[in-house]
Scaffold this active site. Structure first.
Site, mmCIF file in Angstrom:
data_model
loop_
_atom_site.group_PDB
_atom_site.id
_atom_site.type_symbol
_atom_site.label_atom_id
_atom_site.label_comp_id
_atom_site.label_asym_id
_atom_site.label_seq_id
_atom_site.Cartn_x
_atom_site.Cartn_y
_atom_site.Cartn_z
ATOM 1 N N LYS A 8 0.072 4.295 -0.374
ATOM 2 C CA LYS A 8 -0.579 5.466 0.236
ATOM 3 C C LYS A 8 -0.347 6.713 -0.641
ATOM 4 O O LYS A 8 -0.375 6.631 -1.857
ATOM 5 C CB LYS A 8 -0.098 5.639 1.673
ATOM 6 N N HIS B 20 -9.524 1.146 5.049
ATOM 7 C CA HIS B 20 -8.252 1.302 5.753
ATOM 8 C C HIS B 20 -8.428 2.244 6.946
ATOM 9 O O HIS B 20 -9.235 3.170 6.906
ATOM 10 C CB HIS B 20 -7.191 1.849 4.800
ATOM 11 N N GLY C 285 2.956 2.675 11.126
ATOM 12 C CA GLY C 285 3.824 3.848 11.006
ATOM 13 C C GLY C 285 4.445 4.293 12.313
ATOM 14 O O GLY C 285 5.019 5.375 12.393
ATOM 15 N N SER D 74 3.342 -2.322 10.515
ATOM 16 C CA SER D 74 4.814 -2.257 10.570
ATOM 17 C C SER D 74 5.455 -3.597 10.232
ATOM 18 O O SER D 74 6.298 -4.117 10.966
ATOM 19 C CB SER D 74 5.277 -1.761 11.947
ATOM 20 N N ASN E 266 0.859 -1.187 0.000
ATOM 21 C CA ASN E 266 0.000 0.000 0.000
ATOM 22 C C ASN E 266 0.891 1.231 0.000
ATOM 23 O O ASN E 266 1.479 1.587 1.023
ATOM 24 C CB ASN E 266 -0.910 -0.016 1.232
ATOM 25 N N GLU F 125 -6.770 4.630 8.020
ATOM 26 C CA GLU F 125 -6.577 6.054 7.718
ATOM 27 C C GLU F 125 -7.808 6.646 7.046
ATOM 28 O O GLU F 125 -8.105 7.835 7.219
ATOM 29 C CB GLU F 125 -5.330 6.219 6.840
ATOM 30 N N GLU G 246 -5.196 -4.825 10.801
ATOM 31 C CA GLU G 246 -4.199 -3.783 10.993
ATOM 32 C C GLU G 246 -4.385 -3.149 12.367
ATOM 33 O O GLU G 246 -5.275 -2.319 12.546
ATOM 34 C CB GLU G 246 -4.279 -2.728 9.887
#
Length: 252
Positions: free
Chosen positions: A11, A95, A173, A213, A9, A97, A167
């Site tokens: 992003k 996702h 991150g 990660s 991904n 985010e 996730e």
């Protein structure tokens, strides 16, 4: 045995030119890999160039989102027919985010899954808890809510065509990562939940990725867990050497 699937991904990274440079590096590194399915998910602006570069390779193309209508007055969105025409095969849905910054909900995730399936795209459905929820012992409540909301009203034959990506938001991150045992615990919970709602065939065949990660250093320990079927890779997918190492490490 379920074949591992590794998806990158990207992003909000890589111009079309930069994307091509990365894809060409990856092609030299992983075009002979047979132990895992491989997917690259660049930003929308690079989909066309990456699609052309991936022709006749073992690497599939994915998108980072999909809208639930095929066309219309929906500024800034992208539809199933548009993605399909570009050669997209997979699409990331829900996702963390998207939930955090763009207020995605279980309801919109469900609609996006339906749109993807309608056009023959494989949804990579993201579920996972944030740090406060993890520390408050709410992990399984959140996972249950995300899974049941995402698949509400879908038939077992539809759910079977999807992929789930667990996730843990607290590990995205941040440099932190769930231990292999922590990942396995949640993946096993998801699989049991699928069994209860959609039957043994779906629960045993549907692949569940880990996404938090993922690195070349932890992929082997993760993939060796019985219910971890691959990885949804973020930052490490932006570097050819690290992503190739993750792909090559994803052997059952």
């Amino acid at each position: 045995m379920r074949k591992p699937i590794i998806a990158g991904n990207w992003k909000l990274n890589k111009t079309p030119h930069e994307a091509l440079l990365l894809v060409n590096e990856l092609k030299r590194e992983i075009t002979d890999v047979e132990n895992a399915d491989i997917v690259l998910c660049p930003p929308f602006t690079a989909l066309g160039e990456v699609a052309d570069a991936l022709t006749d390779t073992n690497i599939a193309l994915g998108a980072q989102n999909i809208f639930w209508e095929d066309a219309g007055a929906f500024t800034g969105e992208i539809s199933g027919p548009m993605l399909k025409d570009l050669g997209v095969s997979y699409v990331i849905v829900g996702h963390s985010e998207r939930r955090q910054y763009f207020h995605e909900t279980n309801e919109t995730v469900n609609k996006r899954i339906r749109a993807a399936l309608k056009h023959g795209l494989t949804p990579i459905v993201c579920v996972g808890e944030n740090l406060a929820q993890r520390e408050g012992n709410k992990t399984f409540d959140v996972i249950k809510d995300h899974c049941e909301g995402a698949f509400a009203g879908l038939l077992a034959e539809d759910v079977k065509k999807t992929i789930i990506a667990y996730e843990p938001v607290w590990a995205i991150g941040t440099g932190k990562t769930a231990s292999p045992d922590q990942a396995q615990e949640v993946h096993a919970f998801i699989r049991d939940l699928l069994k209860k709602h959609f039957g043994v065939e779906v629960s045993e065949s549907l692949r569940i990725q880990y996404g938090g990660s993922v690195t070349p250093d932890n992929i082997v320990a993760l993939i060796n867990k019985p219910d971890v079927d691959g990885a949804l890779v973020g930052g490490q997918s932006l570097k050819s050497a690290s992503f190739a190492a993750i792909v090559k490490g994803a052997k059952r």
